[in-house]
Design an enzyme around this catalytic site. Structure first.
Site, PDB file in Angstrom:
ATOM      1  CG  ASP A   1      -0.371  -0.319   2.647  1.00 33.13           C
ATOM      2  OD1 ASP A   1       0.626  -0.822   2.441  1.00 33.13           O
ATOM      3  OD2 ASP A   1      -0.760   0.373   3.455  1.00 33.13           O
ATOM      4  CG  HIS A   2       3.008   2.586   2.482  1.00 37.46           C
ATOM      5  ND1 HIS A   2       2.974   3.803   3.203  1.00 37.46           N
ATOM      6  CD2 HIS A   2       2.431   1.502   3.199  1.00 37.46           C
ATOM      7  CE1 HIS A   2       2.156   3.653   4.272  1.00 37.46           C
ATOM      8  NE2 HIS A   2       1.971   2.087   4.518  1.00 37.46           N
TER       9      HIS A   2
ATOM     10  CG  ASP B   1       2.523   1.578   7.754  1.00 33.24           C
ATOM     11  OD1 ASP B   1       1.831   2.801   7.564  1.00 33.24           O
ATOM     12  OD2 ASP B   1       2.105   0.516   7.130  1.00 33.24           O
TER      13      ASP B   1
ATOM     14  CG  HIS C   1      -1.762   4.226   6.849  1.00 38.64           C
ATOM     15  ND1 HIS C   1      -2.039   3.329   7.676  1.00 38.64           N
ATOM     16  CD2 HIS C   1      -1.081   3.667   5.749  1.00 38.64           C
ATOM     17  CE1 HIS C   1      -1.287   2.271   7.205  1.00 38.64           C
ATOM     18  NE2 HIS C   1      -0.807   2.618   6.134  1.00 38.64           N
TER      19      HIS C   1
END
Length: 337
Positions: free
Chosen positions: A67-68, A227, A285
């Site tokens: 997702d990054h 994260d 996020h």
């Protein structure tokens, strides 16, 4: 006036939703345009946001979860397809280099663009990420200009190697038009010489010194933290920044999930901003577990404001967030530029 704003391309966490794309953020800061964490769909989101591949000066990846990073393949092919002539640096944790190279070579394309991969080695403290300059046809060169904004990276605490980034503008001076006029200095080349040399010889024999006709101008700063669990690096990256873009995957009622998956809750992110003296907090996020629009925006803003009294943005896709107005030395706010 130069451009200083954050363009939000995507705000979802692991699973995109109907209203939230995977991660993606472009920080415009004068001549820089840094694309942070190009998740899946970033190329399309850039089009919707009016961001061109030719704008990009750097791609900065915090870690190699999909997702990054899955959007990197499309973005580098867009750089090629748009015939971007300048070198675009790509920084990332060194352990993620195999995945970065796989993404860059994910399919057949013409390779007309030029990338400079910058794997960041593990380090206990801040690592300066050099600028890369050079047009296509000449060797790329890493430089760290003394008078330019500096990008640094710090290791975070996630399930795989991850880094956070911070961009700092050096302190400078702003000229006082009234003081310049009183000293007989006209705008134009004379001000340029005064800025460059620090002194200006006047036709009547006087010497005008830069300090006599200027005021301190504290540099602006932005931190980008994705994260991670809480750790010292989170606080160090956020310390005193004008704009903090930070993951806020869960509400605090789900703190056990945050700890299990090595993420931050909204309250933790806002508490970091409060203790660090952040001016504008951008939360992003978000987990797909929270309903929209009924729950997510209001619940996250309410929880953040319980511990942080500065400006808060619960980011949505395609938001544009300007940097706060510039501060003078001593904390007095002036115009942004």
């Amino acid at each position: 006036m130069t451009r200083r704003e954050l363009v939000v391309l995507g705000t979802a966490s692991m699973v995109p939703t109907r209203t939230r794309n995977h991660n993606g953020y472009v920080l415009f800061f004068d001549d820089d345009a840094i694309l942070f964490d190009p998740g899946e769909g970033t190329q399309r989101q850039m089009t919707l946001a009016g961001v061109s591949a030719t704008d990009l000066s750097r791609i900065a990846i915090t870690h190699l979860h999909g997702d990054h990073s899955l959007g990197l393949a499309g973005v580098v092919q867009r750089i090629s397809g748009d015939n971007v002539k300048h070198t675009v640096a790509v920084s990332f944790p060194a352990s993620g280099e195999p995945w970065v190279r796989n993404l860059v070579e994910a399919s057949a394309y013409d390779h007309r663009g030029r990338l400079a991969l910058q794997p960041l080695p593990p380090a206990d403290g801040a690592v300066v990420v050099p600028r890369v300059v050079g047009e296509r046809g000449s060797p790329p060169t890493e430089v760290t200009p003394a008078d330019a904004s500096v990008l640094t990276a710090r290791a975070l605490d996630h399930r795989i190697d991850a880094v956070g980034y911070r961009l700092d503008e050096p302190d400078g001076v702003s000229f006082d038009p009234a003081a310049l006029a009183a000293a007989g200095v006209t705008l134009g080349p004379d001000v340029g010489r005064l800025r460059r040399d620090g002194v200006l010889d006047m036709p009547d024999g006087r010497v005008v010194r830069r300090a006599e006709v200027s005021v301190p101008r504290p540099g602006q700063s932005v931190a980008f933290i994705m994260d991670t669990r809480l750790c010292d690096a989170v606080h160090d990256l956020a310390d005193g920044v004008d704009l903090l873009v930070i993951e806020s995957t869960f509400l605090h009622r789900d703190v056990a999930l945050a700890e299990r998956f090595a993420h931050l809750t909204c309250r933790q992110a806002a508490s970091v901003a409060a203790s660090a003296g952040v001016r504008h907090l951008v939360l992003t996020h978000f987990s797909q577990r929270y309903a929209e629009p009924a729950e997510l925006p209001l619940a996250f803003e309410r929880e953040a404001r319980e511990v942080f009294d500065g400006e808060v943005t619960v980011a949505a896709d395609l938001d544009r967030v300007p940097l706060p107005p510039r501060r003078r030395a001593g904390g007095v706010v002036t115009g942004r530029r």
